[in-house]
Design an enzyme around this catalytic site. Structure first.
Site, PDB file in Angstrom:
ATOM      1  N   ARG A  24      -3.321  -9.826   5.494  1.00  0.00           N
ATOM      2  CA  ARG A  24      -3.783  -9.960   4.105  1.00  0.00           C
ATOM      3  C   ARG A  24      -2.667  -9.463   3.190  1.00  0.00           C
ATOM      4  O   ARG A  24      -2.278  -8.294   3.268  1.00  0.00           O
ATOM      5  CB  ARG A  24      -5.065  -9.146   3.913  1.00  0.00           C
ATOM      6  CG  ARG A  24      -5.678  -9.208   2.526  1.00  0.00           C
ATOM      7  CD  ARG A  24      -6.966  -8.386   2.497  1.00  0.00           C
ATOM      8  NE  ARG A  24      -7.613  -8.423   1.184  1.00  0.00           N
ATOM      9  CZ  ARG A  24      -7.351  -7.565   0.198  1.00  0.00           C
ATOM     10  NH1 ARG A  24      -6.444  -6.611   0.380  1.00  0.00           N
ATOM     11  NH2 ARG A  24      -7.958  -7.675  -0.958  1.00  0.00           N
ATOM     12  N   LYS A  63       0.816  -1.214   0.000  1.00  0.00           N
ATOM     13  CA  LYS A  63       0.000   0.000   0.000  1.00  0.00           C
ATOM     14  C   LYS A  63       0.851   1.266   0.000  1.00  0.00           C
ATOM     15  O   LYS A  63       2.066   1.238   0.183  1.00  0.00           O
ATOM     16  CB  LYS A  63      -0.975  -0.023   1.175  1.00  0.00           C
ATOM     17  CG  LYS A  63      -2.122  -1.000   0.932  1.00  0.00           C
ATOM     18  CD  LYS A  63      -3.232  -0.877   1.950  1.00  0.00           C
ATOM     19  CE  LYS A  63      -4.403  -1.793   1.586  1.00  0.00           C
ATOM     20  NZ  LYS A  63      -5.470  -1.766   2.595  1.00  0.00           N
TER      21      LYS A  63
END
Length: 358
Positions: free
Chosen positions: A333, A298
């Site tokens: 995740r 991210k």
């Protein structure tokens, strides 16, 4: 009032009884709580002094503190995912598999190729992923909303193949029709970035099916995952939002033991917000649900590493996954399954008394 476990220890062996508590039935032990109230100072309360500290509180505050302590220290119930059991006495890896043309990291790699996508999912499971999180709509900033029929057409053929291979499957969607179709095709869990607040029928689908669900925080889920006006106090604002959302979902008929929470790293949050959430992640055990951390590849990593592009964020992704595990996250995740699984196995080995005892 908020209780955040602090002063983690590697093992309780050799420590006096009552001086540490086990975090949610997992592999971590902590020796104190950081106690805060909105607008108040921080107080550190050792675990061994917790009962004495409670005696000096008002009845309402003592009741709240006991509730949070019970939630933090109670082991998390395992989830049944088809023929598989997902246990939370050790960290688990959820693998990201997108069948989209525009996801920020792997968009276009598996779209229009259900067999190829399923093969990748099976390989991820073989590499150590406990479940595969399959998504048919990108939720990156600025991504277009996908018509539910197209999302179903992308997702269902892959779900069917993964289910036939005996893989545990999570469907990453905020649309009730997609949830319905994926669950009917063999998916086991719903992972909703809108915490069942985008589609008016989503909560009914989950409650009726009895499937487990991940509730992720985003500031304005009915509008989209990246809205909102910022935070006065990101850590406690997100905790309060998730606590209210969990209670609403439970009141609608979803078993609390089947709810996983996700603070939503990168969704409507600035870099400072994301850092506060990762650093304070242990606070979220006070919700009494397994905690999922999704920070793989991210923007937070690029912002801290000279704007490294998404495909060059492996090191940062593993670092964030381990930061989550060190704070008790039950699920991480990730895109890079083999590398993350290896890192967690080494982390576990360092805490295995049978391996490290003199």
């Amino acid at each position: 009032m908020y209780l955040r476990p602090v002063r983690f220890v590697d093992t309780p062996v050799g420590l006096p009884d009552g001086s540490v508590a086990r975090l949610a039935g997992g592999m971590l032990w902590f020796a104190a709580y950081e106690v805060r109230e909105r607008g108040g100072a921080r107080t550190i309360v050792p675990v061994e002094s917790f009962d004495a500290w409670l005696a000096n509180l008002s009845p309402a505050k003592a009741e709240r503190a006991r509730l949070l302590h019970r939630r933090i220290t109670t082991p998390r119930a395992p989830l049944t995912l088809g023929e598989r059991i997902l246990r939370f006495d050790q960290p688990q890896v959820m693998a990201i598999l997108n069948v989209t043309p525009d996801s920020f990291s792997d968009g276009g790699r598996h779209v229009d190729d259900p067999a190829g996508a399923a093969a990748v999912g099976v390989a991820m499971a073989a590499a150590g992923a406990a479940l595969i999180d399959l998504g048919g709509e990108s939720t990156k900033p600025g991504a277009a909303t996908v018509w539910e029929g197209d999302e179903i057409a992308r997702v269902v053929p892959v779900v069917e193949r993964l289910a036939a291979a005996g893989v545990a499957i999570s469907v990453d969607t905020r649309k009730a029709a997609v949830m319905d179709a994926a669950l009917a095709a063999g998916a086991h869990l719903v992972n909703d970035v809108a915490a069942l607040a985008y589609d008016p029928r989503a909560l009914e689908v989950v409650a009726t099916s009895g499937c487990p669900v991940v509730l992720m925080h985003s500031p304005a889920p009915a509008q989209g995952p990246h809205g909102g006006d910022g935070y006065r106090d990101p850590l406690h604002d997100v905790f309060d939002w998730l606590e209210a959302r969990v209670e609403a979902v439970v009141a609608a008929g979803v078993d609390r033991a089947k709810i996983v929470i996700d603070p939503g790293i990168g969704f409507g949050k600035a870099l400072s917000d994301n850092l506060a959430l990762v650093n304070g992640l242990a606070l979220f055990h006070g919700l009494g649900c397994p905690v999922l951390l999704g920070a793989s590849r991210k923007r937070i990593i690029g912002a801290l590493s000279n704007e490294a592009p998404a495909d060059q964020r492996l090191g940062g992704s593993v670092a964030l996954a381990l930061a989550g595990v060190e704070r008790g996250a039950q699920i991480v995740r990730v895109h890079d399954v083999a590398e993350t699984v290896q890192a967690i196995r080494v982390w576990r080995g360092l805490r295995d008394a049978a391996l490290v005892a003199p």
